[in-house]
Design a protein around this motif. Structure first.
Motif, mmCIF file in Angstrom:
data_model
loop_
_atom_site.group_PDB
_atom_site.id
_atom_site.type_symbol
_atom_site.label_atom_id
_atom_site.label_comp_id
_atom_site.label_asym_id
_atom_site.label_seq_id
_atom_site.Cartn_x
_atom_site.Cartn_y
_atom_site.Cartn_z
ATOM 1 N N GLU A 290 38.210 41.613 46.562
ATOM 2 C CA GLU A 290 38.347 40.527 47.527
ATOM 3 C C GLU A 290 39.483 39.581 47.123
ATOM 4 O OE1 GLU A 290 35.103 37.755 49.618
ATOM 5 O OE2 GLU A 290 35.266 37.435 47.434
ATOM 6 N N ALA A 291 39.519 39.190 45.866
ATOM 7 C CA ALA A 291 40.554 38.279 45.386
ATOM 8 C C ALA A 291 41.935 38.924 45.484
ATOM 9 C CB ALA A 291 40.270 37.866 43.940
ATOM 10 N N LEU A 292 42.047 40.170 45.068
ATOM 11 C CA LEU A 292 43.330 40.859 45.119
ATOM 12 C C LEU A 292 43.806 41.048 46.566
ATOM 13 C CD1 LEU A 292 45.556 42.200 43.461
ATOM 14 C CD2 LEU A 292 44.310 44.344 43.671
ATOM 15 N N THR A 293 42.891 41.349 47.449
ATOM 16 C CA THR A 293 43.252 41.521 48.858
ATOM 17 C C THR A 293 43.742 40.211 49.444
ATOM 18 O OG1 THR A 293 41.643 43.310 49.094
ATOM 19 C CG2 THR A 293 42.425 42.285 51.113
ATOM 20 N N LEU A 294 43.053 39.123 49.148
ATOM 21 C CA LEU A 294 43.469 37.827 49.681
ATOM 22 C C LEU A 294 44.839 37.406 49.140
ATOM 23 C CD1 LEU A 294 40.106 35.856 49.529
ATOM 24 C CD2 LEU A 294 41.361 36.519 51.593
ATOM 25 N N VAL A 295 45.022 37.542 47.834
ATOM 26 C CA VAL A 295 46.253 37.060 47.202
ATOM 27 C C VAL A 295 47.386 38.081 47.322
ATOM 28 C CG1 VAL A 295 47.281 36.358 45.005
ATOM 29 C CG2 VAL A 295 44.997 35.548 45.627
ATOM 30 N N GLY A 296 47.105 39.333 46.960
ATOM 31 C CA GLY A 296 48.160 40.342 46.898
ATOM 32 C C GLY A 296 48.539 40.946 48.230
ATOM 33 N N VAL A 297 47.574 41.099 49.131
ATOM 34 C CA VAL A 297 47.848 41.760 50.403
ATOM 35 C C VAL A 297 48.065 40.743 51.515
ATOM 36 C CG1 VAL A 297 46.961 43.389 52.120
ATOM 37 C CG2 VAL A 297 46.535 43.796 49.694
ATOM 38 N N SER A 298 47.152 39.797 51.630
ATOM 39 C CA SER A 298 47.228 38.838 52.730
ATOM 40 C C SER A 298 48.177 37.681 52.455
ATOM 41 C CB SER A 298 45.832 38.294 53.047
ATOM 42 O OG SER A 298 44.988 39.359 53.436
ATOM 43 N N GLY A 299 48.593 37.523 51.212
ATOM 44 C CA GLY A 299 49.569 36.492 50.883
ATOM 45 C C GLY A 299 49.011 35.088 50.717
ATOM 46 N N PHE A 300 47.696 34.960 50.536
ATOM 47 C CA PHE A 300 47.094 33.652 50.313
ATOM 48 C C PHE A 300 47.546 33.101 48.966
ATOM 49 C CE2 PHE A 300 44.492 34.968 53.722
ATOM 50 C CZ PHE A 300 43.710 33.917 54.161
ATOM 51 N N SER A 301 47.648 31.817 48.882
ATOM 52 C CA SER A 301 47.891 31.196 47.580
ATOM 53 C C SER A 301 46.582 31.268 46.798
ATOM 54 C CB SER A 301 48.319 29.738 47.751
ATOM 55 O OG SER A 301 47.245 28.978 48.273
ATOM 56 N N GLU B 3 56.281 51.038 44.238
ATOM 57 C CA GLU B 3 55.845 49.897 45.045
ATOM 58 C C GLU B 3 54.422 49.489 44.674
ATOM 59 O OE1 GLU B 3 56.386 51.221 49.022
ATOM 60 O OE2 GLU B 3 58.556 51.120 48.902
ATOM 61 N N ILE B 4 53.570 50.479 44.433
ATOM 62 C CA ILE B 4 52.194 50.170 44.039
ATOM 63 C C ILE B 4 52.197 49.472 42.686
ATOM 64 C CG2 ILE B 4 49.998 51.205 43.349
ATOM 65 C CD1 ILE B 4 50.538 53.341 45.531
ATOM 66 N N ALA B 5 53.045 49.963 41.766
ATOM 67 C CA ALA B 5 53.134 49.321 40.458
ATOM 68 C C ALA B 5 53.624 47.893 40.605
ATOM 69 C CB ALA B 5 54.073 50.116 39.549
ATOM 70 N N ALA B 6 54.616 47.684 41.459
ATOM 71 C CA ALA B 6 55.131 46.331 41.696
ATOM 72 C C ALA B 6 54.035 45.457 42.299
ATOM 73 C CB ALA B 6 56.347 46.382 42.613
ATOM 74 N N PHE B 7 53.257 46.024 43.209
ATOM 75 C CA PHE B 7 52.159 45.289 43.836
ATOM 76 C C PHE B 7 51.147 44.850 42.783
ATOM 77 C CE2 PHE B 7 48.967 44.143 46.804
ATOM 78 C CZ PHE B 7 47.774 44.670 46.350
ATOM 79 N N CYS B 8 50.888 45.710 41.834
ATOM 80 C CA CYS B 8 49.904 45.395 40.796
ATOM 81 C C CYS B 8 50.394 44.334 39.840
ATOM 82 C CB CYS B 8 49.554 46.656 39.999
ATOM 83 S SG CYS B 8 48.641 47.869 40.956
ATOM 84 N N HIS B 9 51.709 44.170 39.709
ATOM 85 C CA HIS B 9 52.245 43.261 38.703
ATOM 86 C C HIS B 9 52.906 42.022 39.279
ATOM 87 C CE1 HIS B 9 51.189 45.991 35.532
ATOM 88 N NE2 HIS B 9 51.771 46.964 36.168
ATOM 89 N N THR B 10 53.018 41.899 40.592
ATOM 90 C CA THR B 10 53.648 40.708 41.162
ATOM 91 C C THR B 10 52.662 39.564 41.197
ATOM 92 O OG1 THR B 10 53.108 41.472 43.363
ATOM 93 C CG2 THR B 10 55.355 41.864 42.599
ATOM 94 N N LYS B 11 53.176 38.397 41.049
ATOM 95 C CA LYS B 11 52.325 37.208 41.104
ATOM 96 C C LYS B 11 52.582 36.499 42.419
ATOM 97 C CE LYS B 11 52.192 36.716 36.254
ATOM 98 N NZ LYS B 11 51.452 36.533 35.282
ATOM 99 N N PRO B 12 51.545 36.014 43.081
ATOM 100 C CA PRO B 12 51.729 35.335 44.356
ATOM 101 C C PRO B 12 52.307 33.929 44.128
ATOM 102 C CG PRO B 12 49.452 35.208 43.684
ATOM 103 C CD PRO B 12 50.159 36.091 42.679
ATOM 104 N N SER B 13 52.793 33.369 45.208
ATOM 105 C CA SER B 13 53.271 31.999 45.114
ATOM 106 C C SER B 13 52.066 31.085 44.901
ATOM 107 C CB SER B 13 54.014 31.611 46.398
ATOM 108 O OG SER B 13 53.129 31.692 47.490
#
Length: 183
Positions: free
Chosen positions: A115-126, A171-181
């Protein structure tokens, strides 16, 4: 065989006229008639003596013309190779498989991490907005996202090396390691 040969030769002018009516090109018509006769000779054993030789030959010619026509519709004349140079696409099945692997890996995460990863990593929530949605502290969201990313990284990568050299794995690796704003 002599009678069959005579019947074939007698049909050539009519076959040529029919071929010209189909393809509207004399040279192509001659090729069609020649191919028809070659096919007829190689399959003469399937001709039923006493039946109409012309009809049999016309059927062979028509079927060959249609096969060539269908084949030609799928082909592009590319004398200089420029059309082929422009064709550059990854096969769909690889990206579909990678997406399925990602979905399977996400399903293996605990619900709170997913849930947290989906909100932050996919949906772009802070982190702050995700914390409000989940009714928990910002630090908790950061921790869940970090653990989820680490686990996904383990599930999708081997020793931080993509299992495939395909862009999707990177891209998946980048998704796993990027930090949201953190706005």
């Amino acid at each position: 065989m002599s009678a069959s040969r005579d019947l074939m030769l007698a049909a050539v002018p009519s076959l040529r006229a029919f071929a010209i009516s189909l393809c509207r090109n004399g040279d192509r018509a001659d090729d069609l008639v020649q191919e028809t006769l070659l096919r007829a000779l190689s399959n003469i054993h399937s001709f039923q003596p006493g039946t109409n030789m012309s009809a049999w030959l016309f059927t062979i010619l028509r079927n060959h013309f249609r096969s060539e026509y269908r084949k030609g519709r799928r082909e592009v004349e590319d004398v200089d190779g420029r059309a082929a140079e422009k064709l550059d696409s990854q096969p769909d099945q690889i990206s579909h498989l990678e997406f399925q692997e990602l979905r399977d890996a996400l399903a293996k995460l605990p619900i709170d991490q997913r849930e947290a990863l989906t909100l932050v990593g996919v949906s772009g929530f802070s982190y702050q907005d995700a914390a409000k949605v989940c009714h928990c502290a910002v630090g908790t969201i950061k921790s869940r996202v970090n653990r989820a990313r680490s686990r996904l990284s383990q599930l999708l990568l081997l020793d931080n090396t993509p299992r495939r050299t395909h862009e999707g794995a990177e891209e998946i690796a980048a998704f796993c390691h990027t930090k949201p704003s953190s706005n």
